[in-house]
Design a protein around this motif. Structure first.
Motif, PDB file in Angstrom:
ATOM      1  N   VAL A  52       0.334  16.237   1.261  1.00 28.69           N
ATOM      2  CA  VAL A  52      -0.132  15.456   0.106  1.00 28.69           C
ATOM      3  C   VAL A  52      -1.531  14.958   0.463  1.00 28.69           C
ATOM      4  O   VAL A  52      -1.704  13.898   1.056  1.00 28.69           O
ATOM      5  CB  VAL A  52       0.829  14.299  -0.208  1.00 28.69           C
ATOM      6  CG1 VAL A  52       0.413  13.616  -1.502  1.00 28.69           C
ATOM      7  CG2 VAL A  52       2.264  14.797  -0.315  1.00 28.69           C
ATOM      8  N   LEU A  53      -2.536  15.732   0.061  1.00 32.94           N
ATOM      9  CA  LEU A  53      -3.887  15.531   0.565  1.00 32.94           C
ATOM     10  C   LEU A  53      -4.659  14.454  -0.180  1.00 32.94           C
ATOM     11  O   LEU A  53      -5.592  13.866   0.367  1.00 32.94           O
ATOM     12  CB  LEU A  53      -4.660  16.853   0.479  1.00 32.94           C
ATOM     13  CG  LEU A  53      -4.106  17.985   1.354  1.00 32.94           C
ATOM     14  CD1 LEU A  53      -4.806  19.296   1.031  1.00 32.94           C
ATOM     15  CD2 LEU A  53      -4.280  17.640   2.824  1.00 32.94           C
ATOM     16  N   GLY A  80      -2.011  14.684  -5.200  1.00 29.11           N
ATOM     17  CA  GLY A  80      -2.317  16.108  -5.234  1.00 29.11           C
ATOM     18  C   GLY A  80      -1.980  16.729  -3.900  1.00 29.11           C
ATOM     19  O   GLY A  80      -2.296  16.177  -2.841  1.00 29.11           O
ATOM     20  N   SER A  81      -1.331  17.887  -3.940  1.00 29.72           N
ATOM     21  CA  SER A  81      -0.784  18.481  -2.725  1.00 29.72           C
ATOM     22  C   SER A  81      -1.225  19.933  -2.572  1.00 29.72           C
ATOM     23  O   SER A  81      -1.625  20.590  -3.548  1.00 29.72           O
ATOM     24  CB  SER A  81       0.751  18.417  -2.770  1.00 29.72           C
ATOM     25  OG  SER A  81       1.336  19.218  -1.762  1.00 29.72           O
ATOM     26  N   GLY A  82      -1.095  20.435  -1.351  1.00 32.97           N
ATOM     27  CA  GLY A  82      -1.327  21.843  -1.085  1.00 32.97           C
ATOM     28  C   GLY A  82      -0.303  22.752  -1.736  1.00 32.97           C
ATOM     29  O   GLY A  82      -0.471  23.977  -1.716  1.00 32.97           O
ATOM     30  N   ASP A  83       0.753  22.172  -2.312  1.00 31.97           N
ATOM     31  CA  ASP A  83       1.724  23.000  -3.039  1.00 31.97           C
ATOM     32  C   ASP A  83       1.258  23.301  -4.461  1.00 31.97           C
ATOM     33  O   ASP A  83       2.000  23.854  -5.260  1.00 31.97           O
ATOM     34  CB  ASP A  83       3.111  22.350  -3.050  1.00 31.97           C
ATOM     35  CG  ASP A  83       3.129  20.997  -3.777  1.00 31.97           C
ATOM     36  OD1 ASP A  83       2.138  20.659  -4.466  1.00 31.97           O
ATOM     37  OD2 ASP A  83       4.134  20.276  -3.645  1.00 31.97           O
ATOM     38  N   GLY A  87       9.174  15.090  -2.982  1.00 32.93           N
ATOM     39  CA  GLY A  87       9.064  16.060  -4.065  1.00 32.93           C
ATOM     40  C   GLY A  87       8.041  17.131  -3.752  1.00 32.93           C
ATOM     41  O   GLY A  87       8.224  18.293  -4.092  1.00 32.93           O
ATOM     42  N   HIS A  88       6.939  16.741  -3.093  1.00 35.62           N
ATOM     43  CA  HIS A  88       5.944  17.736  -2.703  1.00 35.62           C
ATOM     44  C   HIS A  88       6.494  18.612  -1.576  1.00 35.62           C
ATOM     45  O   HIS A  88       7.298  18.152  -0.753  1.00 35.62           O
ATOM     46  CB  HIS A  88       4.661  17.049  -2.226  1.00 35.62           C
ATOM     47  CG  HIS A  88       3.814  16.514  -3.342  1.00 35.62           C
ATOM     48  ND1 HIS A  88       3.243  17.320  -4.298  1.00 35.62           N
ATOM     49  CD2 HIS A  88       3.446  15.237  -3.640  1.00 35.62           C
ATOM     50  CE1 HIS A  88       2.547  16.570  -5.147  1.00 35.62           C
ATOM     51  NE2 HIS A  88       2.653  15.305  -4.776  1.00 35.62           N
ATOM     52  N   LEU A 139       0.846  -1.178   0.000  1.00 34.85           N
ATOM     53  CA  LEU A 139       0.000   0.000   0.000  1.00 34.85           C
ATOM     54  C   LEU A 139       0.885   1.232   0.000  1.00 34.85           C
ATOM     55  O   LEU A 139       2.088   1.158   0.305  1.00 34.85           O
ATOM     56  CB  LEU A 139      -0.944   0.023   1.205  1.00 34.85           C
ATOM     57  CG  LEU A 139      -0.323   0.096   2.606  1.00 34.85           C
ATOM     58  CD1 LEU A 139      -1.305   0.757   3.567  1.00 34.85           C
ATOM     59  CD2 LEU A 139       0.002  -1.325   3.119  1.00 34.85           C
ATOM     60  N   VAL A 140       0.306   2.369  -0.378  1.00 37.15           N
ATOM     61  CA  VAL A 140       1.033   3.623  -0.374  1.00 37.15           C
ATOM     62  C   VAL A 140       0.249   4.611   0.488  1.00 37.15           C
ATOM     63  O   VAL A 140      -0.982   4.652   0.452  1.00 37.15           O
ATOM     64  CB  VAL A 140       1.237   4.171  -1.811  1.00 37.15           C
ATOM     65  CG1 VAL A 140      -0.081   4.376  -2.517  1.00 37.15           C
ATOM     66  CG2 VAL A 140       2.044   5.467  -1.792  1.00 37.15           C
ATOM     67  N   SER A 141       0.977   5.367   1.298  1.00 39.79           N
ATOM     68  CA  SER A 141       0.357   6.395   2.133  1.00 39.79           C
ATOM     69  C   SER A 141       0.961   7.745   1.790  1.00 39.79           C
ATOM     70  O   SER A 141       2.125   7.842   1.375  1.00 39.79           O
ATOM     71  CB  SER A 141       0.569   6.088   3.622  1.00 39.79           C
ATOM     72  OG  SER A 141       1.954   5.960   3.921  1.00 39.79           O
ATOM     73  N   SER A 142       0.167   8.800   1.935  1.00 41.53           N
ATOM     74  CA  SER A 142       0.684  10.149   1.717  1.00 41.53           C
ATOM     75  C   SER A 142       0.616  10.914   3.030  1.00 41.53           C
ATOM     76  O   SER A 142      -0.247  10.651   3.876  1.00 41.53           O
ATOM     77  CB  SER A 142      -0.107  10.871   0.627  1.00 41.53           C
ATOM     78  OG  SER A 142      -1.426  11.161   1.057  1.00 41.53           O
ATOM     79  N   HIS A 143       1.516  11.888   3.162  1.00 40.47           N
ATOM     80  CA  HIS A 143       1.732  12.500   4.472  1.00 40.47           C
ATOM     81  C   HIS A 143       1.837  14.016   4.397  1.00 40.47           C
ATOM     82  O   HIS A 143       2.073  14.590   3.326  1.00 40.47           O
ATOM     83  CB  HIS A 143       3.000  11.917   5.101  1.00 40.47           C
ATOM     84  CG  HIS A 143       2.922  10.434   5.294  1.00 40.47           C
ATOM     85  ND1 HIS A 143       2.465   9.853   6.449  1.00 40.47           N
ATOM     86  CD2 HIS A 143       3.195   9.411   4.440  1.00 40.47           C
ATOM     87  CE1 HIS A 143       2.479   8.547   6.321  1.00 40.47           C
ATOM     88  NE2 HIS A 143       2.914   8.246   5.102  1.00 40.47           N
ATOM     89  N   GLY A 144       1.657  14.619   5.559  1.00 36.49           N
ATOM     90  CA  GLY A 144       1.826  16.053   5.718  1.00 36.49           C
ATOM     91  C   GLY A 144       3.049  16.341   6.564  1.00 36.49           C
ATOM     92  O   GLY A 144       4.138  15.820   6.298  1.00 36.49           O
ATOM     93  N   PHE A 145       2.869  17.166   7.594  1.00 38.83           N
ATOM     94  CA  PHE A 145       3.986  17.531   8.464  1.00 38.83           C
ATOM     95  C   PHE A 145       4.642  16.269   9.030  1.00 38.83           C
ATOM     96  O   PHE A 145       3.971  15.371   9.488  1.00 38.83           O
ATOM     97  CB  PHE A 145       3.471  18.414   9.604  1.00 38.83           C
ATOM     98  CG  PHE A 145       4.533  18.874  10.552  1.00 38.83           C
ATOM     99  CD1 PHE A 145       5.329  19.955  10.232  1.00 38.83           C
ATOM    100  CD2 PHE A 145       4.757  18.210  11.754  1.00 38.83           C
ATOM    101  CE1 PHE A 145       6.320  20.387  11.100  1.00 38.83           C
ATOM    102  CE2 PHE A 145       5.737  18.626  12.624  1.00 38.83           C
ATOM    103  CZ  PHE A 145       6.522  19.713  12.297  1.00 38.83           C
TER     104      PHE A 145
END
Length: 275
Positions: free
Chosen positions: A88-89, A103-106, A83-84, A56-62
């Motif tokens: 990464v929301l 897709g990210s807040g950047d 890279g983000h 599985l893949v997870s995306s993260h913030g701080f």
């Protein structure tokens, strides 16, 4: 957003916690039991399972704003994808199950060629382990850069073509389903490219290309955005492919029939022509 059902094990749900928790937990929803938990050291924003690997893949913030690929059930970390520059929301999987879009807040979206298929397996076959990672985001890690990893061999090119055509079909199909067949703000030139792509595929000598061409044509017809110019040429292509035999020819014939049924349903062949 940090919730995802496992596609190949019933009742298995993964959940991710925020900045204060930072944990991915795995639940048996039939019993309510927590099966496993892993501290990711970072806010968990989204989770997606691979359909073809036990991963599985997870995306993260701080604090790292990264993606992490994990093996399941060991939860050994396969790799970090960076890279983000902001949380990464959002994560979504490509139709062929190989590529993840983030897709990210950047204000960037990035495409990551993560879940390669092992050679020799049939479509949808679950692999027990991952092939080596896999090269970061397409185009070498920079959003929008060219030169992805697709097309290395014949099988890679076919899978890349399949993913591209399925993506076009989904896009064209969404136009018809949301707007009653109008272009719904989609640039006319984009639809022209879709028609051109379909006709180029149908003109190919490759059975796979023609099969995908008919599927794209069926999507265009069903969406109400079909350009019905040069119908005689199209009908001749149908006649040719509807006469195909077994093997690859049979799959082309089935795809051509799909498009033809859509064409007849939408009135593309008039009654005066004898149906």
């Amino acid at each position: 957003k940090g919730l995802a059902w496992c596609p190949w094990q019933r009742h298995l749900l993964a959940s991710g916690g925020g900045t204060a928790d930072r944990t991915i937990r795995f639940w048996n929803t039939a019993t309510g039991a927590c099966l496993n938990a892993i501290d990711t050291k970072s806010q968990v924003c989204a989770i997606r399972w691979s359909r073809h690997h036990r991963e599985l893949v997870s995306s993260h913030g701080f604090s790292q704003n990264q993606l992490i690929v994990w093996q399941y059930p060991s939860m050994a970390k396969v790799c970090d994808l960076t890279g983000h520059t902001n949380r990464v929301l959002h994560l979504t999987m490509s139709p062929d199950g190989r590529t993840v879009c983030s897709g990210s807040g950047d204000e960037t979206i990035r495409f990551w060629n993560i879940f390669e298929r092992d050679g020799g397996g049939s479509d949808g076959a679950l692999q027990s382990a991952a092939s080596p990672v896999r090269g970061g985001s397409s185009g070498g890690g920079n959003a929008g850069s060219g030169g992805g990893n697709d097309g290395g061999g014949g099988g890679g090119e076919a899978t890349s073509l399949q993913g591209t055509v399925l993506g076009l079909c989904a896009t064209v199909g969404s136009i018809g389903s949301t707007s009653g067949g109008s272009t719904f703000g989609v640039p006319k030139k984009l639809l022209q490219h879709c028609h051109h792509c379909a006709r180029m595929l149908l003109s190919s000598s490759s059975s796979k290309s023609r099969k995908y061409g008919w599927y794209l044509m069926a999507a265009l017809i069903s969406s109400g955005t079909f350009d019905n110019t040069a119908d005689d040429d199209l009908l001749q292509l149908w006649r040719n492919d509807l006469m195909k035999g077994g093997g690859d020819g049979l799959s082309v014939k089935a795809a051509a029939l799909t498009a033809l049924l859509c064409y007849c349903r939408c009135g593309g062949i008039g009654a005066s022509s004898g149906g």
